[in-house]
Write a protein that holds these residues in place. Structure first.
Motif, PDB file in Angstrom:
ATOM      1  N   GLY A  68      -4.519  -6.644   2.740  1.00  0.00           N
ATOM      2  CA  GLY A  68      -5.639  -5.855   3.249  1.00  0.00           C
ATOM      3  C   GLY A  68      -5.238  -4.516   3.833  1.00  0.00           C
ATOM      4  N   GLU A  69      -3.975  -4.123   3.698  1.00  0.00           N
ATOM      5  CA  GLU A  69      -3.531  -2.814   4.202  1.00  0.00           C
ATOM      6  C   GLU A  69      -4.022  -1.725   3.252  1.00  0.00           C
ATOM      7  OE1 GLU A  69      -2.013  -0.416   6.967  1.00  0.00           O
ATOM      8  OE2 GLU A  69      -1.681  -2.570   7.094  1.00  0.00           O
ATOM      9  N   SER A  70      -4.617  -0.661   3.811  1.00  0.00           N
ATOM     10  CA  SER A  70      -5.190   0.406   2.999  1.00  0.00           C
ATOM     11  C   SER A  70      -4.467   1.726   3.236  1.00  0.00           C
ATOM     12  CB  SER A  70      -6.680   0.593   3.326  1.00  0.00           C
ATOM     13  OG  SER A  70      -7.188   1.770   2.718  1.00  0.00           O
ATOM     14  N   ARG A 102      -8.458  -9.006   0.702  1.00  0.00           N
ATOM     15  CA  ARG A 102      -7.477  -9.742   1.527  1.00  0.00           C
ATOM     16  C   ARG A 102      -7.669 -11.243   1.383  1.00  0.00           C
ATOM     17  NH1 ARG A 102      -6.954 -12.744   5.541  1.00  0.00           N
ATOM     18  NH2 ARG A 102      -9.217 -12.789   5.854  1.00  0.00           N
ATOM     19  N   ILE A 105     -12.527  -4.575   1.421  1.00  0.00           N
ATOM     20  CA  ILE A 105     -11.135  -4.803   1.813  1.00  0.00           C
ATOM     21  C   ILE A 105     -10.935  -6.229   2.304  1.00  0.00           C
ATOM     22  CG2 ILE A 105      -9.370  -4.175   3.521  1.00  0.00           C
ATOM     23  CD1 ILE A 105     -10.338  -1.291   3.290  1.00  0.00           C
ATOM     24  N   VAL A 153      -4.994  -0.682  -1.711  1.00  0.00           N
ATOM     25  CA  VAL A 153      -5.210  -1.823  -0.799  1.00  0.00           C
ATOM     26  C   VAL A 153      -4.367  -2.971  -1.336  1.00  0.00           C
ATOM     27  CG1 VAL A 153      -6.852  -3.437   0.223  1.00  0.00           C
ATOM     28  CG2 VAL A 153      -7.567  -1.080  -0.288  1.00  0.00           C
ATOM     29  N   GLU A 162     -11.377   5.382  -1.330  1.00  0.00           N
ATOM     30  CA  GLU A 162     -11.176   4.236  -0.456  1.00  0.00           C
ATOM     31  C   GLU A 162     -12.158   3.102  -0.758  1.00  0.00           C
ATOM     32  OE1 GLU A 162     -14.519   6.523   0.745  1.00  0.00           O
ATOM     33  OE2 GLU A 162     -12.458   7.169   0.413  1.00  0.00           O
ATOM     34  N   ALA A 213       0.841  -1.196   0.000  1.00  0.00           N
ATOM     35  CA  ALA A 213       0.000   0.000   0.000  1.00  0.00           C
ATOM     36  C   ALA A 213       0.877   1.249   0.000  1.00  0.00           C
ATOM     37  CB  ALA A 213      -0.922  -0.002   1.212  1.00  0.00           C
TER      38      ALA A 213
END
Length: 508
Positions: free
Chosen positions: A484-486, A429, A425, A480, A419, A331
């Protein structure tokens, strides 16, 4: 007694809408350029640079700033001494001007207006009808303000009826983070206070038509409560650290506008409407001497920016990409995409998912397995373009389709703006997929990376049809990653903490 001729009025409306499709207001450009100069967050500064470069390209090439060329909003003050030499009524003349502007073969603008809004939602084909607000005033002139408001910012409008003792600043600071980045910051916030519910909304919209002048106001100091609110909200909204495109940074808003009106003793209606990075409005006056004469701005108003994708960008060949290749993307990382990707947005996703859920095959040649989809509804091409301005649309609207697109269609990645929600999300992931963002408000710049466009499915959907684009070095950011890191969570959180340690005078 002034006589306004029908042809002059229609031509003025059409010319003005073409004008604002490719010219930002100079006050907005100056404010955005100053925000770019002082921005310390690398990702946000790069996004602002892309918006400024895109704006200059559009001014030079007379092509739309954004692929979403907006729904037309007209504010008119008509002098009571004005006579009309016209066969059409006022709305008919305005809509004829809209029709001419949006179907101009030299610079066609995207038709985004649909009729039967809770039913078939059929595109009217020429972006009519406009939303018209008319006021009769003394005098012998017609004053016109035209705006083209994109859906990404309009969808983030907020309204509430507060109790008289409630704190308006607290309410705004609660609302802005919930707006996400779909309204394409940095832009403006319009605040309407008082009157009745519909009056507050109209005040908020009308406030956005005024010049960007927050720095001048700060220099001279507030003269009333509305001006004091502007300054307080400007500092406190920017202190949220949301930043350009929601990536985190010093500038979320370039200005805050406030208009108020007397209200009932038991009420405090308040409205909030954002204006995006594709801020488009123009003011002109007709006095019976002919159509409005619109002077082009000077290119000297735009800063000279030699924007190039970051030296550390990862180059990605979409045609050779393997599913395991995306696992080490992180990300915030910048990528340059080359190869073939698919397009599709709301209406196409709805049809695709309905086919998948019924177990029916997709249209011939449409295969999403290990492919990327770009959420876009481009402008029609002209003069040998592969495609017209083609910036991203708000990805949040596709959240409800994400799980079936990943699980059943085999999609590997998505490209949009703003977002993603928690469920999307989690789906990304779980399927070890990725979500990338292109810069909202840089549609013409993005289109320069598109070398060909081939229709694949759903031609009847117009700008929402599914295409295959061939791109070369299309700049995107990993929003993302497969874990799953945004960046829309981490970026603003980081800069909210940093801004708290920067004196106000150093960041304004």
């Amino acid at each position: 007694m002034t006589t306004i001729r029908q042809d002059d009025f229609i031509a003025s409306i059409a010319d003005a809408l073409q004008y604002i499709s490719y010219y930002h207001p100079p006050d907005f450009i100056r404010a955005l350029a100053e925000a770019w100069r002082r921005e310390e967050a690398a990702a946000a500064r790069d996004a602002i640079a892309q918006i400024l470069v895109n704006s200059r390209l559009c001014a030079e090439g007379h092509r739309p700033i954004c692929q979403d060329t907006g729904i037309v909003v007209a504010f008119l003050k008509i002098g009571m001494e004005v006579r009309w030499d016209a066969e059409l009524d006022l709305a008919g003349m305005i809509n004829e001007g809209v029709r001419r502007a949006y179907t101009d073969p030299h610079n066609p603008l995207r038709a985004s207006v649909v009729t039967d809004p809770d039913g078939a939602r059929r595109n009217t084909g020429d972006n009519t009808p406009a939303v018209i607000h008319t006021e009769l005033v003394s005098g012998d002139r017609v004053e016109v303000i035209l705006a083209a408001k994109g859906g990404g910012s309009e969808n983030k409008a907020r309204f509430a009826v507060l109790n008289p003792g409630d704190d308006l600043v607290d309410w705004v600071l609660q609302q802005v983070p919930t707006m996400g980045a779909g309204w394409c910051p940095p832009g403006l916030l319009g605040i309407g206070i008082g009157g009745t519910p519909e009056k507050a909304m109209l005040l908020a919209k009308r406030s956005l038509m005024e010049p960007v002048d927050i720095q001048q106001l700060a220099a001279r100091g507030p003269g009333n409560r509305a001006e004091a609110l502007r300054l307080e909200l400007y500092d406190k909204v920017n202190a949220l650290g949301i930043g350009a495109q929601g990536l985190g940074g010093l500038t979320t808003v370039l200005d805050v506008k406030v208009l108020d009106y007397p209200t009932h003793a038991a009420s405090k209606p308040v409205a909030l409407i954002p204006n995006c990075a594709a801020t488009r409005h123009i003011h002109f006056q007709l006095d019976g001497s002919g159509p409005a004469v619109l002077q082009p701005p000077s290119l000297a108003d735009w800063p000279e920016i030699d924007w190039q994708p970051g030296a550390g960008s990862r180059r990605v060949d979409l045609d050779r990409l393997q599913r395991e290749d995306v696992l080490d993307w992180r990300a915030g990382e910048t990528l340059l995409l080359t190869g073939r990707l698919l397009t599709g947005r709301d209406a196409a996703h709805k049809r695709i998912v309905e086919l998948l859920e019924r177990g029916e095959p997709l249209p011939e040649g449409l295969d999403f397995r290990d492919r990327f989809i770009y959420y876009v509804g481009p402008v029609d091409p002209v003069d040998g373009e592969a495609v017209g301005p083609a910036g991203p649309t708000t990805a949040t609207r596709m959240d409800k389709f994400t799980e079936p697109m990943l699980a059943k269609a085999g999609l590997l990645g998505m490209i949009g703006k703003a977002e993603r929600g928690p469920e999307a999300i989690e789906s990304i992931r779980r399927h070890r997929a990725v979500y990338l963002i292109a810069t909202g408000g840089a549609a013409y710049l993005v289109s320069k990376a598109i070398r060909s466009a081939r229709l694949l499915a759903f031609e009847d959907l117009g700008m929402e049809a599914v295409y295959e684009f061939e791109v070369v070095d299309m700049p995107v950011t990993v929003a993302v990653d497969a874990s799953g890191e945004s960046i829309h969570r981490t970026g603003p959180a980081e800069w909210r903490g940093r801004i708290g340690r920067i004196p106000v005078e150093s960041r304004s």
